[in-house]
Design a protein around this motif. Structure first.
Motif, PDB file in Angstrom:
ATOM      1  N   ILE A   1      -8.212 -10.653  -1.957  1.00  0.00           N
ATOM      2  CA  ILE A   1      -6.993 -11.036  -2.021  1.00  0.00           C
ATOM      3  C   ILE A   1      -6.705 -12.162  -1.767  1.00  0.00           C
ATOM      4  N   GLY A   2      -6.194 -13.112  -2.601  1.00  0.00           N
ATOM      5  CA  GLY A   2      -6.016 -14.437  -2.369  1.00  0.00           C
ATOM      6  C   GLY A   2      -6.278 -15.404  -3.700  1.00  0.00           C
TER       7      GLY A   2
ATOM      8  N   GLU B   1     -13.579 -11.095 -11.815  1.00  0.00           N
ATOM      9  CA  GLU B   1     -12.497 -10.369 -12.804  1.00  0.00           C
ATOM     10  C   GLU B   1     -10.899 -10.715 -11.988  1.00  0.00           C
ATOM     11  N   CYS B   2     -10.069 -11.706 -12.394  1.00  0.00           N
ATOM     12  CA  CYS B   2      -8.814 -11.864 -11.866  1.00  0.00           C
ATOM     13  C   CYS B   2      -7.934 -10.840 -12.305  1.00  0.00           C
ATOM     14  N   ILE B   3      -7.423 -10.094 -11.375  1.00  0.00           N
ATOM     15  CA  ILE B   3      -6.277  -8.933 -11.831  1.00  0.00           C
ATOM     16  C   ILE B   3      -4.980  -9.398 -11.758  1.00  0.00           C
ATOM     17  N   ASP B   4      -4.285  -8.776 -12.620  1.00  0.00           N
ATOM     18  CA  ASP B   4      -2.749  -8.957 -12.835  1.00  0.00           C
ATOM     19  C   ASP B   4      -1.971  -7.984 -12.095  1.00  0.00           C
ATOM     20  N   VAL B   5      -2.120  -8.057 -10.623  1.00  0.00           N
ATOM     21  CA  VAL B   5      -1.332  -7.129  -9.928  1.00  0.00           C
ATOM     22  C   VAL B   5      -0.888  -8.241  -8.986  1.00  0.00           C
ATOM     23  N   ARG B   6       0.527  -7.925  -8.590  1.00  0.00           N
ATOM     24  CA  ARG B   6       1.063  -8.792  -7.562  1.00  0.00           C
ATOM     25  C   ARG B   6       0.661  -8.784  -6.191  1.00  0.00           C
ATOM     26  N   GLN B   7       0.398  -9.898  -5.780  1.00  0.00           N
ATOM     27  CA  GLN B   7      -0.409  -9.829  -4.258  1.00  0.00           C
ATOM     28  C   GLN B   7       0.360  -9.245  -3.196  1.00  0.00           C
ATOM     29  N   ASP B   8       1.656  -9.052  -3.368  1.00  0.00           N
ATOM     30  CA  ASP B   8       2.569  -8.388  -2.397  1.00  0.00           C
ATOM     31  C   ASP B   8       2.621  -6.955  -2.477  1.00  0.00           C
TER      32      ASP B   8
ATOM     33  N   GLN C   1       1.111  -1.115  -2.686  1.00  0.00           N
ATOM     34  CA  GLN C   1       0.811   0.085  -3.330  1.00  0.00           C
ATOM     35  C   GLN C   1       0.261  -0.130  -4.600  1.00  0.00           C
ATOM     36  N   ALA C   2       0.437  -1.081  -5.451  1.00  0.00           N
ATOM     37  CA  ALA C   2      -0.117  -1.216  -6.664  1.00  0.00           C
ATOM     38  C   ALA C   2      -1.781  -1.816  -6.555  1.00  0.00           C
ATOM     39  N   LEU C   3      -1.846  -2.265  -5.549  1.00  0.00           N
ATOM     40  CA  LEU C   3      -3.408  -2.849  -5.100  1.00  0.00           C
ATOM     41  C   LEU C   3      -4.221  -1.659  -4.375  1.00  0.00           C
ATOM     42  N   LEU C   4      -3.498  -0.820  -3.731  1.00  0.00           N
ATOM     43  CA  LEU C   4      -4.328   0.539  -3.358  1.00  0.00           C
ATOM     44  C   LEU C   4      -4.759   1.327  -4.588  1.00  0.00           C
ATOM     45  N   ASP C   5      -3.666   1.535  -5.558  1.00  0.00           N
ATOM     46  CA  ASP C   5      -3.831   2.303  -6.762  1.00  0.00           C
ATOM     47  C   ASP C   5      -5.063   1.780  -7.576  1.00  0.00           C
ATOM     48  N   PHE C   6      -5.060   0.177  -7.527  1.00  0.00           N
ATOM     49  CA  PHE C   6      -5.993  -0.146  -8.198  1.00  0.00           C
ATOM     50  C   PHE C   6      -7.481   0.242  -7.637  1.00  0.00           C
ATOM     51  N   VAL C   7      -7.337  -0.222  -6.331  1.00  0.00           N
ATOM     52  CA  VAL C   7      -8.685   0.137  -5.632  1.00  0.00           C
ATOM     53  C   VAL C   7      -9.147   1.587  -5.725  1.00  0.00           C
TER      54      VAL C   7
ATOM     55  N   TYR D   1      -8.243   3.652  -8.440  1.00  0.00           N
ATOM     56  CA  TYR D   1      -8.695   3.692  -9.959  1.00  0.00           C
ATOM     57  C   TYR D   1      -9.866   3.339 -10.145  1.00  0.00           C
ATOM     58  N   GLU D   2     -10.281   1.916  -9.796  1.00  0.00           N
ATOM     59  CA  GLU D   2     -11.783   1.342 -10.013  1.00  0.00           C
ATOM     60  C   GLU D   2     -12.773   1.625  -8.989  1.00  0.00           C
ATOM     61  N   TRP D   3     -12.475   2.537  -8.131  1.00  0.00           N
ATOM     62  CA  TRP D   3     -13.330   2.842  -7.117  1.00  0.00           C
ATOM     63  C   TRP D   3     -13.993   1.539  -6.388  1.00  0.00           C
ATOM     64  N   VAL D   4     -13.263   0.939  -6.151  1.00  0.00           N
ATOM     65  CA  VAL D   4     -13.582  -0.427  -5.138  1.00  0.00           C
ATOM     66  C   VAL D   4     -13.933   0.048  -3.814  1.00  0.00           C
ATOM     67  N   ASP D   5     -15.245  -0.358  -3.406  1.00  0.00           N
ATOM     68  CA  ASP D   5     -15.687  -0.145  -2.050  1.00  0.00           C
ATOM     69  C   ASP D   5     -15.062  -0.875  -0.788  1.00  0.00           C
ATOM     70  N   MET D   6     -14.759  -2.070  -0.995  1.00  0.00           N
ATOM     71  CA  MET D   6     -14.412  -2.907   0.038  1.00  0.00           C
ATOM     72  C   MET D   6     -13.159  -3.829  -0.524  1.00  0.00           C
ATOM     73  N   THR D   7     -12.210  -4.112   0.398  1.00  0.00           N
ATOM     74  CA  THR D   7     -11.242  -5.228   0.117  1.00  0.00           C
ATOM     75  C   THR D   7     -11.232  -6.223   1.105  1.00  0.00           C
ATOM     76  N   ILE D   8     -11.251  -7.561   0.754  1.00  0.00           N
ATOM     77  CA  ILE D   8     -11.405  -8.493   1.806  1.00  0.00           C
ATOM     78  C   ILE D   8     -10.023  -9.249   1.746  1.00  0.00           C
TER      79      ILE D   8
END
Ligand code: AMP
Ligand code: GLY
Length: 427
Positions: free
Chosen positions: A6-7, A42-49, A52-58, A60-67
């Motif tokens: 994120i950033g 891959e730069c994603i089109d979700v608002r950084q703030d 909830q949308a970021l969590l949904d993305f994580v 949905y895409e089975w993301v293992d780690m968020t930094i």
């Protein structure tokens, strides 16, 4: 593994670049990213703030780690939300991030636990603050309590300047609620250094030291910026001083937070002022990596960053070895004309590939974006030209040689990055 960063600044480009070398990582997403990050993630089109949308993305895409790169999402509780949902995320909770988001919280914690910092008083009343400033005299430091994008600190060399600062924060309310409380602090002298560490709340592992250059012009003239360059190591942080900082600042801070019922996990960054006797005082804490310090610091990291992130999330930091290159690194920030005031955007940038082709050089993007196939400026700090070398002089020469290859209308960079470290080495 998949990871989301994120950033979209130079710090995040360095994080993404380091992750791209990880043996564990096969997919990197970044929100929002920049033109340089887009080459390796891959730069994603979700608002950084929109957490909830970021969590949904994580999910949905089975993301293992968020930094998380910047302080804003941390201070607004992104980690609390992700952890509640059982997602691995690197960074402190909202309560722990108060160390950066409230200077009053951080100073009170330091005072009550004997962590060395300048003496201070907190005010909510303009009249009382004014009286105190008159009594103390100048130089004196005035700070807004909350986050103010680095603009809420005034180093006043006269009482009149201090009054102006109080007025800006408390009467004009230039920083809104962030200025509800004001700190009036003794002015410290010495040399600054950035001291960052990884922590899982139990163990704390120091990073190599670094130093940034905050003012816009050479010889530390002009306005404060987010940082116009950085180098690592900072010679002022000797091995003895590192031990002192660990024992008197870093470990006691984690313990102090524990005593208040807060577990701190992620990156702890202490901005230090080191006086002529080599005694450190804490100027501020940040709950994240520094920008631009991260660019030279991560350039020197040998350990897989994903191993570190996983160890922190799983509270097993003590089990891994964090190794660094002995070679120093230097980062020169190229900014848009006008920065840190209003600046131009949309100017075409040339020469990045030529700069990147030089030995030991990596150009990290900050405020860049694409206009069709062209890379253009889109922020105040545009690029962080970073080079590693066998000594500070080589790293610095390589970085400057690379910076000279780059061009865009109105560009500016300081010519004296790391010169203090160089002088220290050669005298
Ligand atoms: P801060 O955001 O609190 O780190 O302040 C930003 C910058 O202001 C620091 O990096 C220092 O250059 C300067 N500064 C902050 N507090 C003091 C202080 N008590 N004495 C001298 N300089 C300070
Ligand atoms: N370079 C200073 C900071 O990241 O806060």
């Amino acid at each position: 593994m998949k990871v989301l960063v994120i950033g979209g600044g130079g710090r995040e480009h360095a994080i993404v670049w380091k992750l791209s070398q990880s043996k564990h990582v096969d997919k990197i997403y970044c929100c929002p990213g920049n033109a340089g990050i887009a080459e390796i993630a891959e730069c994603i089109d979700v608002r950084q703030d929109d957490f909830q949308a970021l969590l949904d993305f994580v999910k949905y895409e089975w993301v293992d780690m968020t930094i998380v790169g910047p302080e804003d999402p941390l201070s607004k509780g992104i980690v609390d939300l992700f952890e509640k949902e059982g997602r691995r995320i690197l960074g402190p909770t909202k309560a722990a991030a108060q160390l950066e988001s409230s200077k009053v919280f951080s100073k009170d914690l330091m005072r009550s636990h004997g962590i060395p910092t300048a003496d201070y008083k907190v005010f909510t009343s303009y009249l009382h603050a004014e009286e105190y400033v008159k009594m103390k005299g100048a130089p004196i430091v005035i700070k807004a309590d909350g986050l103010a994008a680095g603009k809420g600190v005034f180093i006043a060399s006269t009482v009149a300047e201090a009054m102006d600062a109080l007025k800006i924060i408390m009467k004009d309310r230039a920083f809104g609620e962030a200025g509800d409380r004001v700190l009036v602090e003794d002015c410290l002298q010495g040399e600054e250094a950035s001291f960052m560490a990884f922590t899982d709340g139990k163990s704390i592992v120091p990073m190599v030291s670094s130093q940034d250059h905050k003012r816009i012009f050479d010889d530390d003239k002009g306005l404060n910026t987010g940082g116009m360059g950085a180098y690592s190591p900072a010679p002022v942080v000797t091995p003895e001083l590192e031990k002192i900082v660990m024992e008197k600042v870093m470990k006691p801070t984690i313990r102090a937070l524990k005593a208040e019922g807060i577990t701190y996990k992620g990156i702890l960054y202490a901005g230090l002022m080191i006086d002529s006797n080599g005694t450190p005082n804490v100027l501020e804490f940040n709950c994240r990596l520094g920008d631009p310090e991260t660019q030279p610091v991560l350039s020197r990291l040998d350990t897989d960053l994903m191993d570190i992130a996983m160890a922190i999330a799983d509270e097993k930091l003590a089990d891994i070895e964090v190794a660094w290159k002995s070679d120093p690194a230097v980062c020169i920030v190229i900014s848009s004309g006008g920065y840190p005031g209003t600046y131009r955007k949309g100017d075409a940038i040339t020469g990045i590939a030529e700069a990147n082709a030089l030995e030991g050089v990596h150009v990290f993007h900050a405020g860049t974006s694409f206009r069709e196939d062209e890379v253009v400026t889109s922020g105040g700090r545009v690029l962080g030209v970073t080079a590693i070398g066998s000594d500070i002089a080589e790293a610095r020469n390589r970085a400057y040689e690379a910076a000279e290859k780059i061009h865009f209308e109105g560009m500016h960079y300081r010519k004296d990055i790391a010169s203090r470290a160089l002088n220290r080495q050669t005298t």
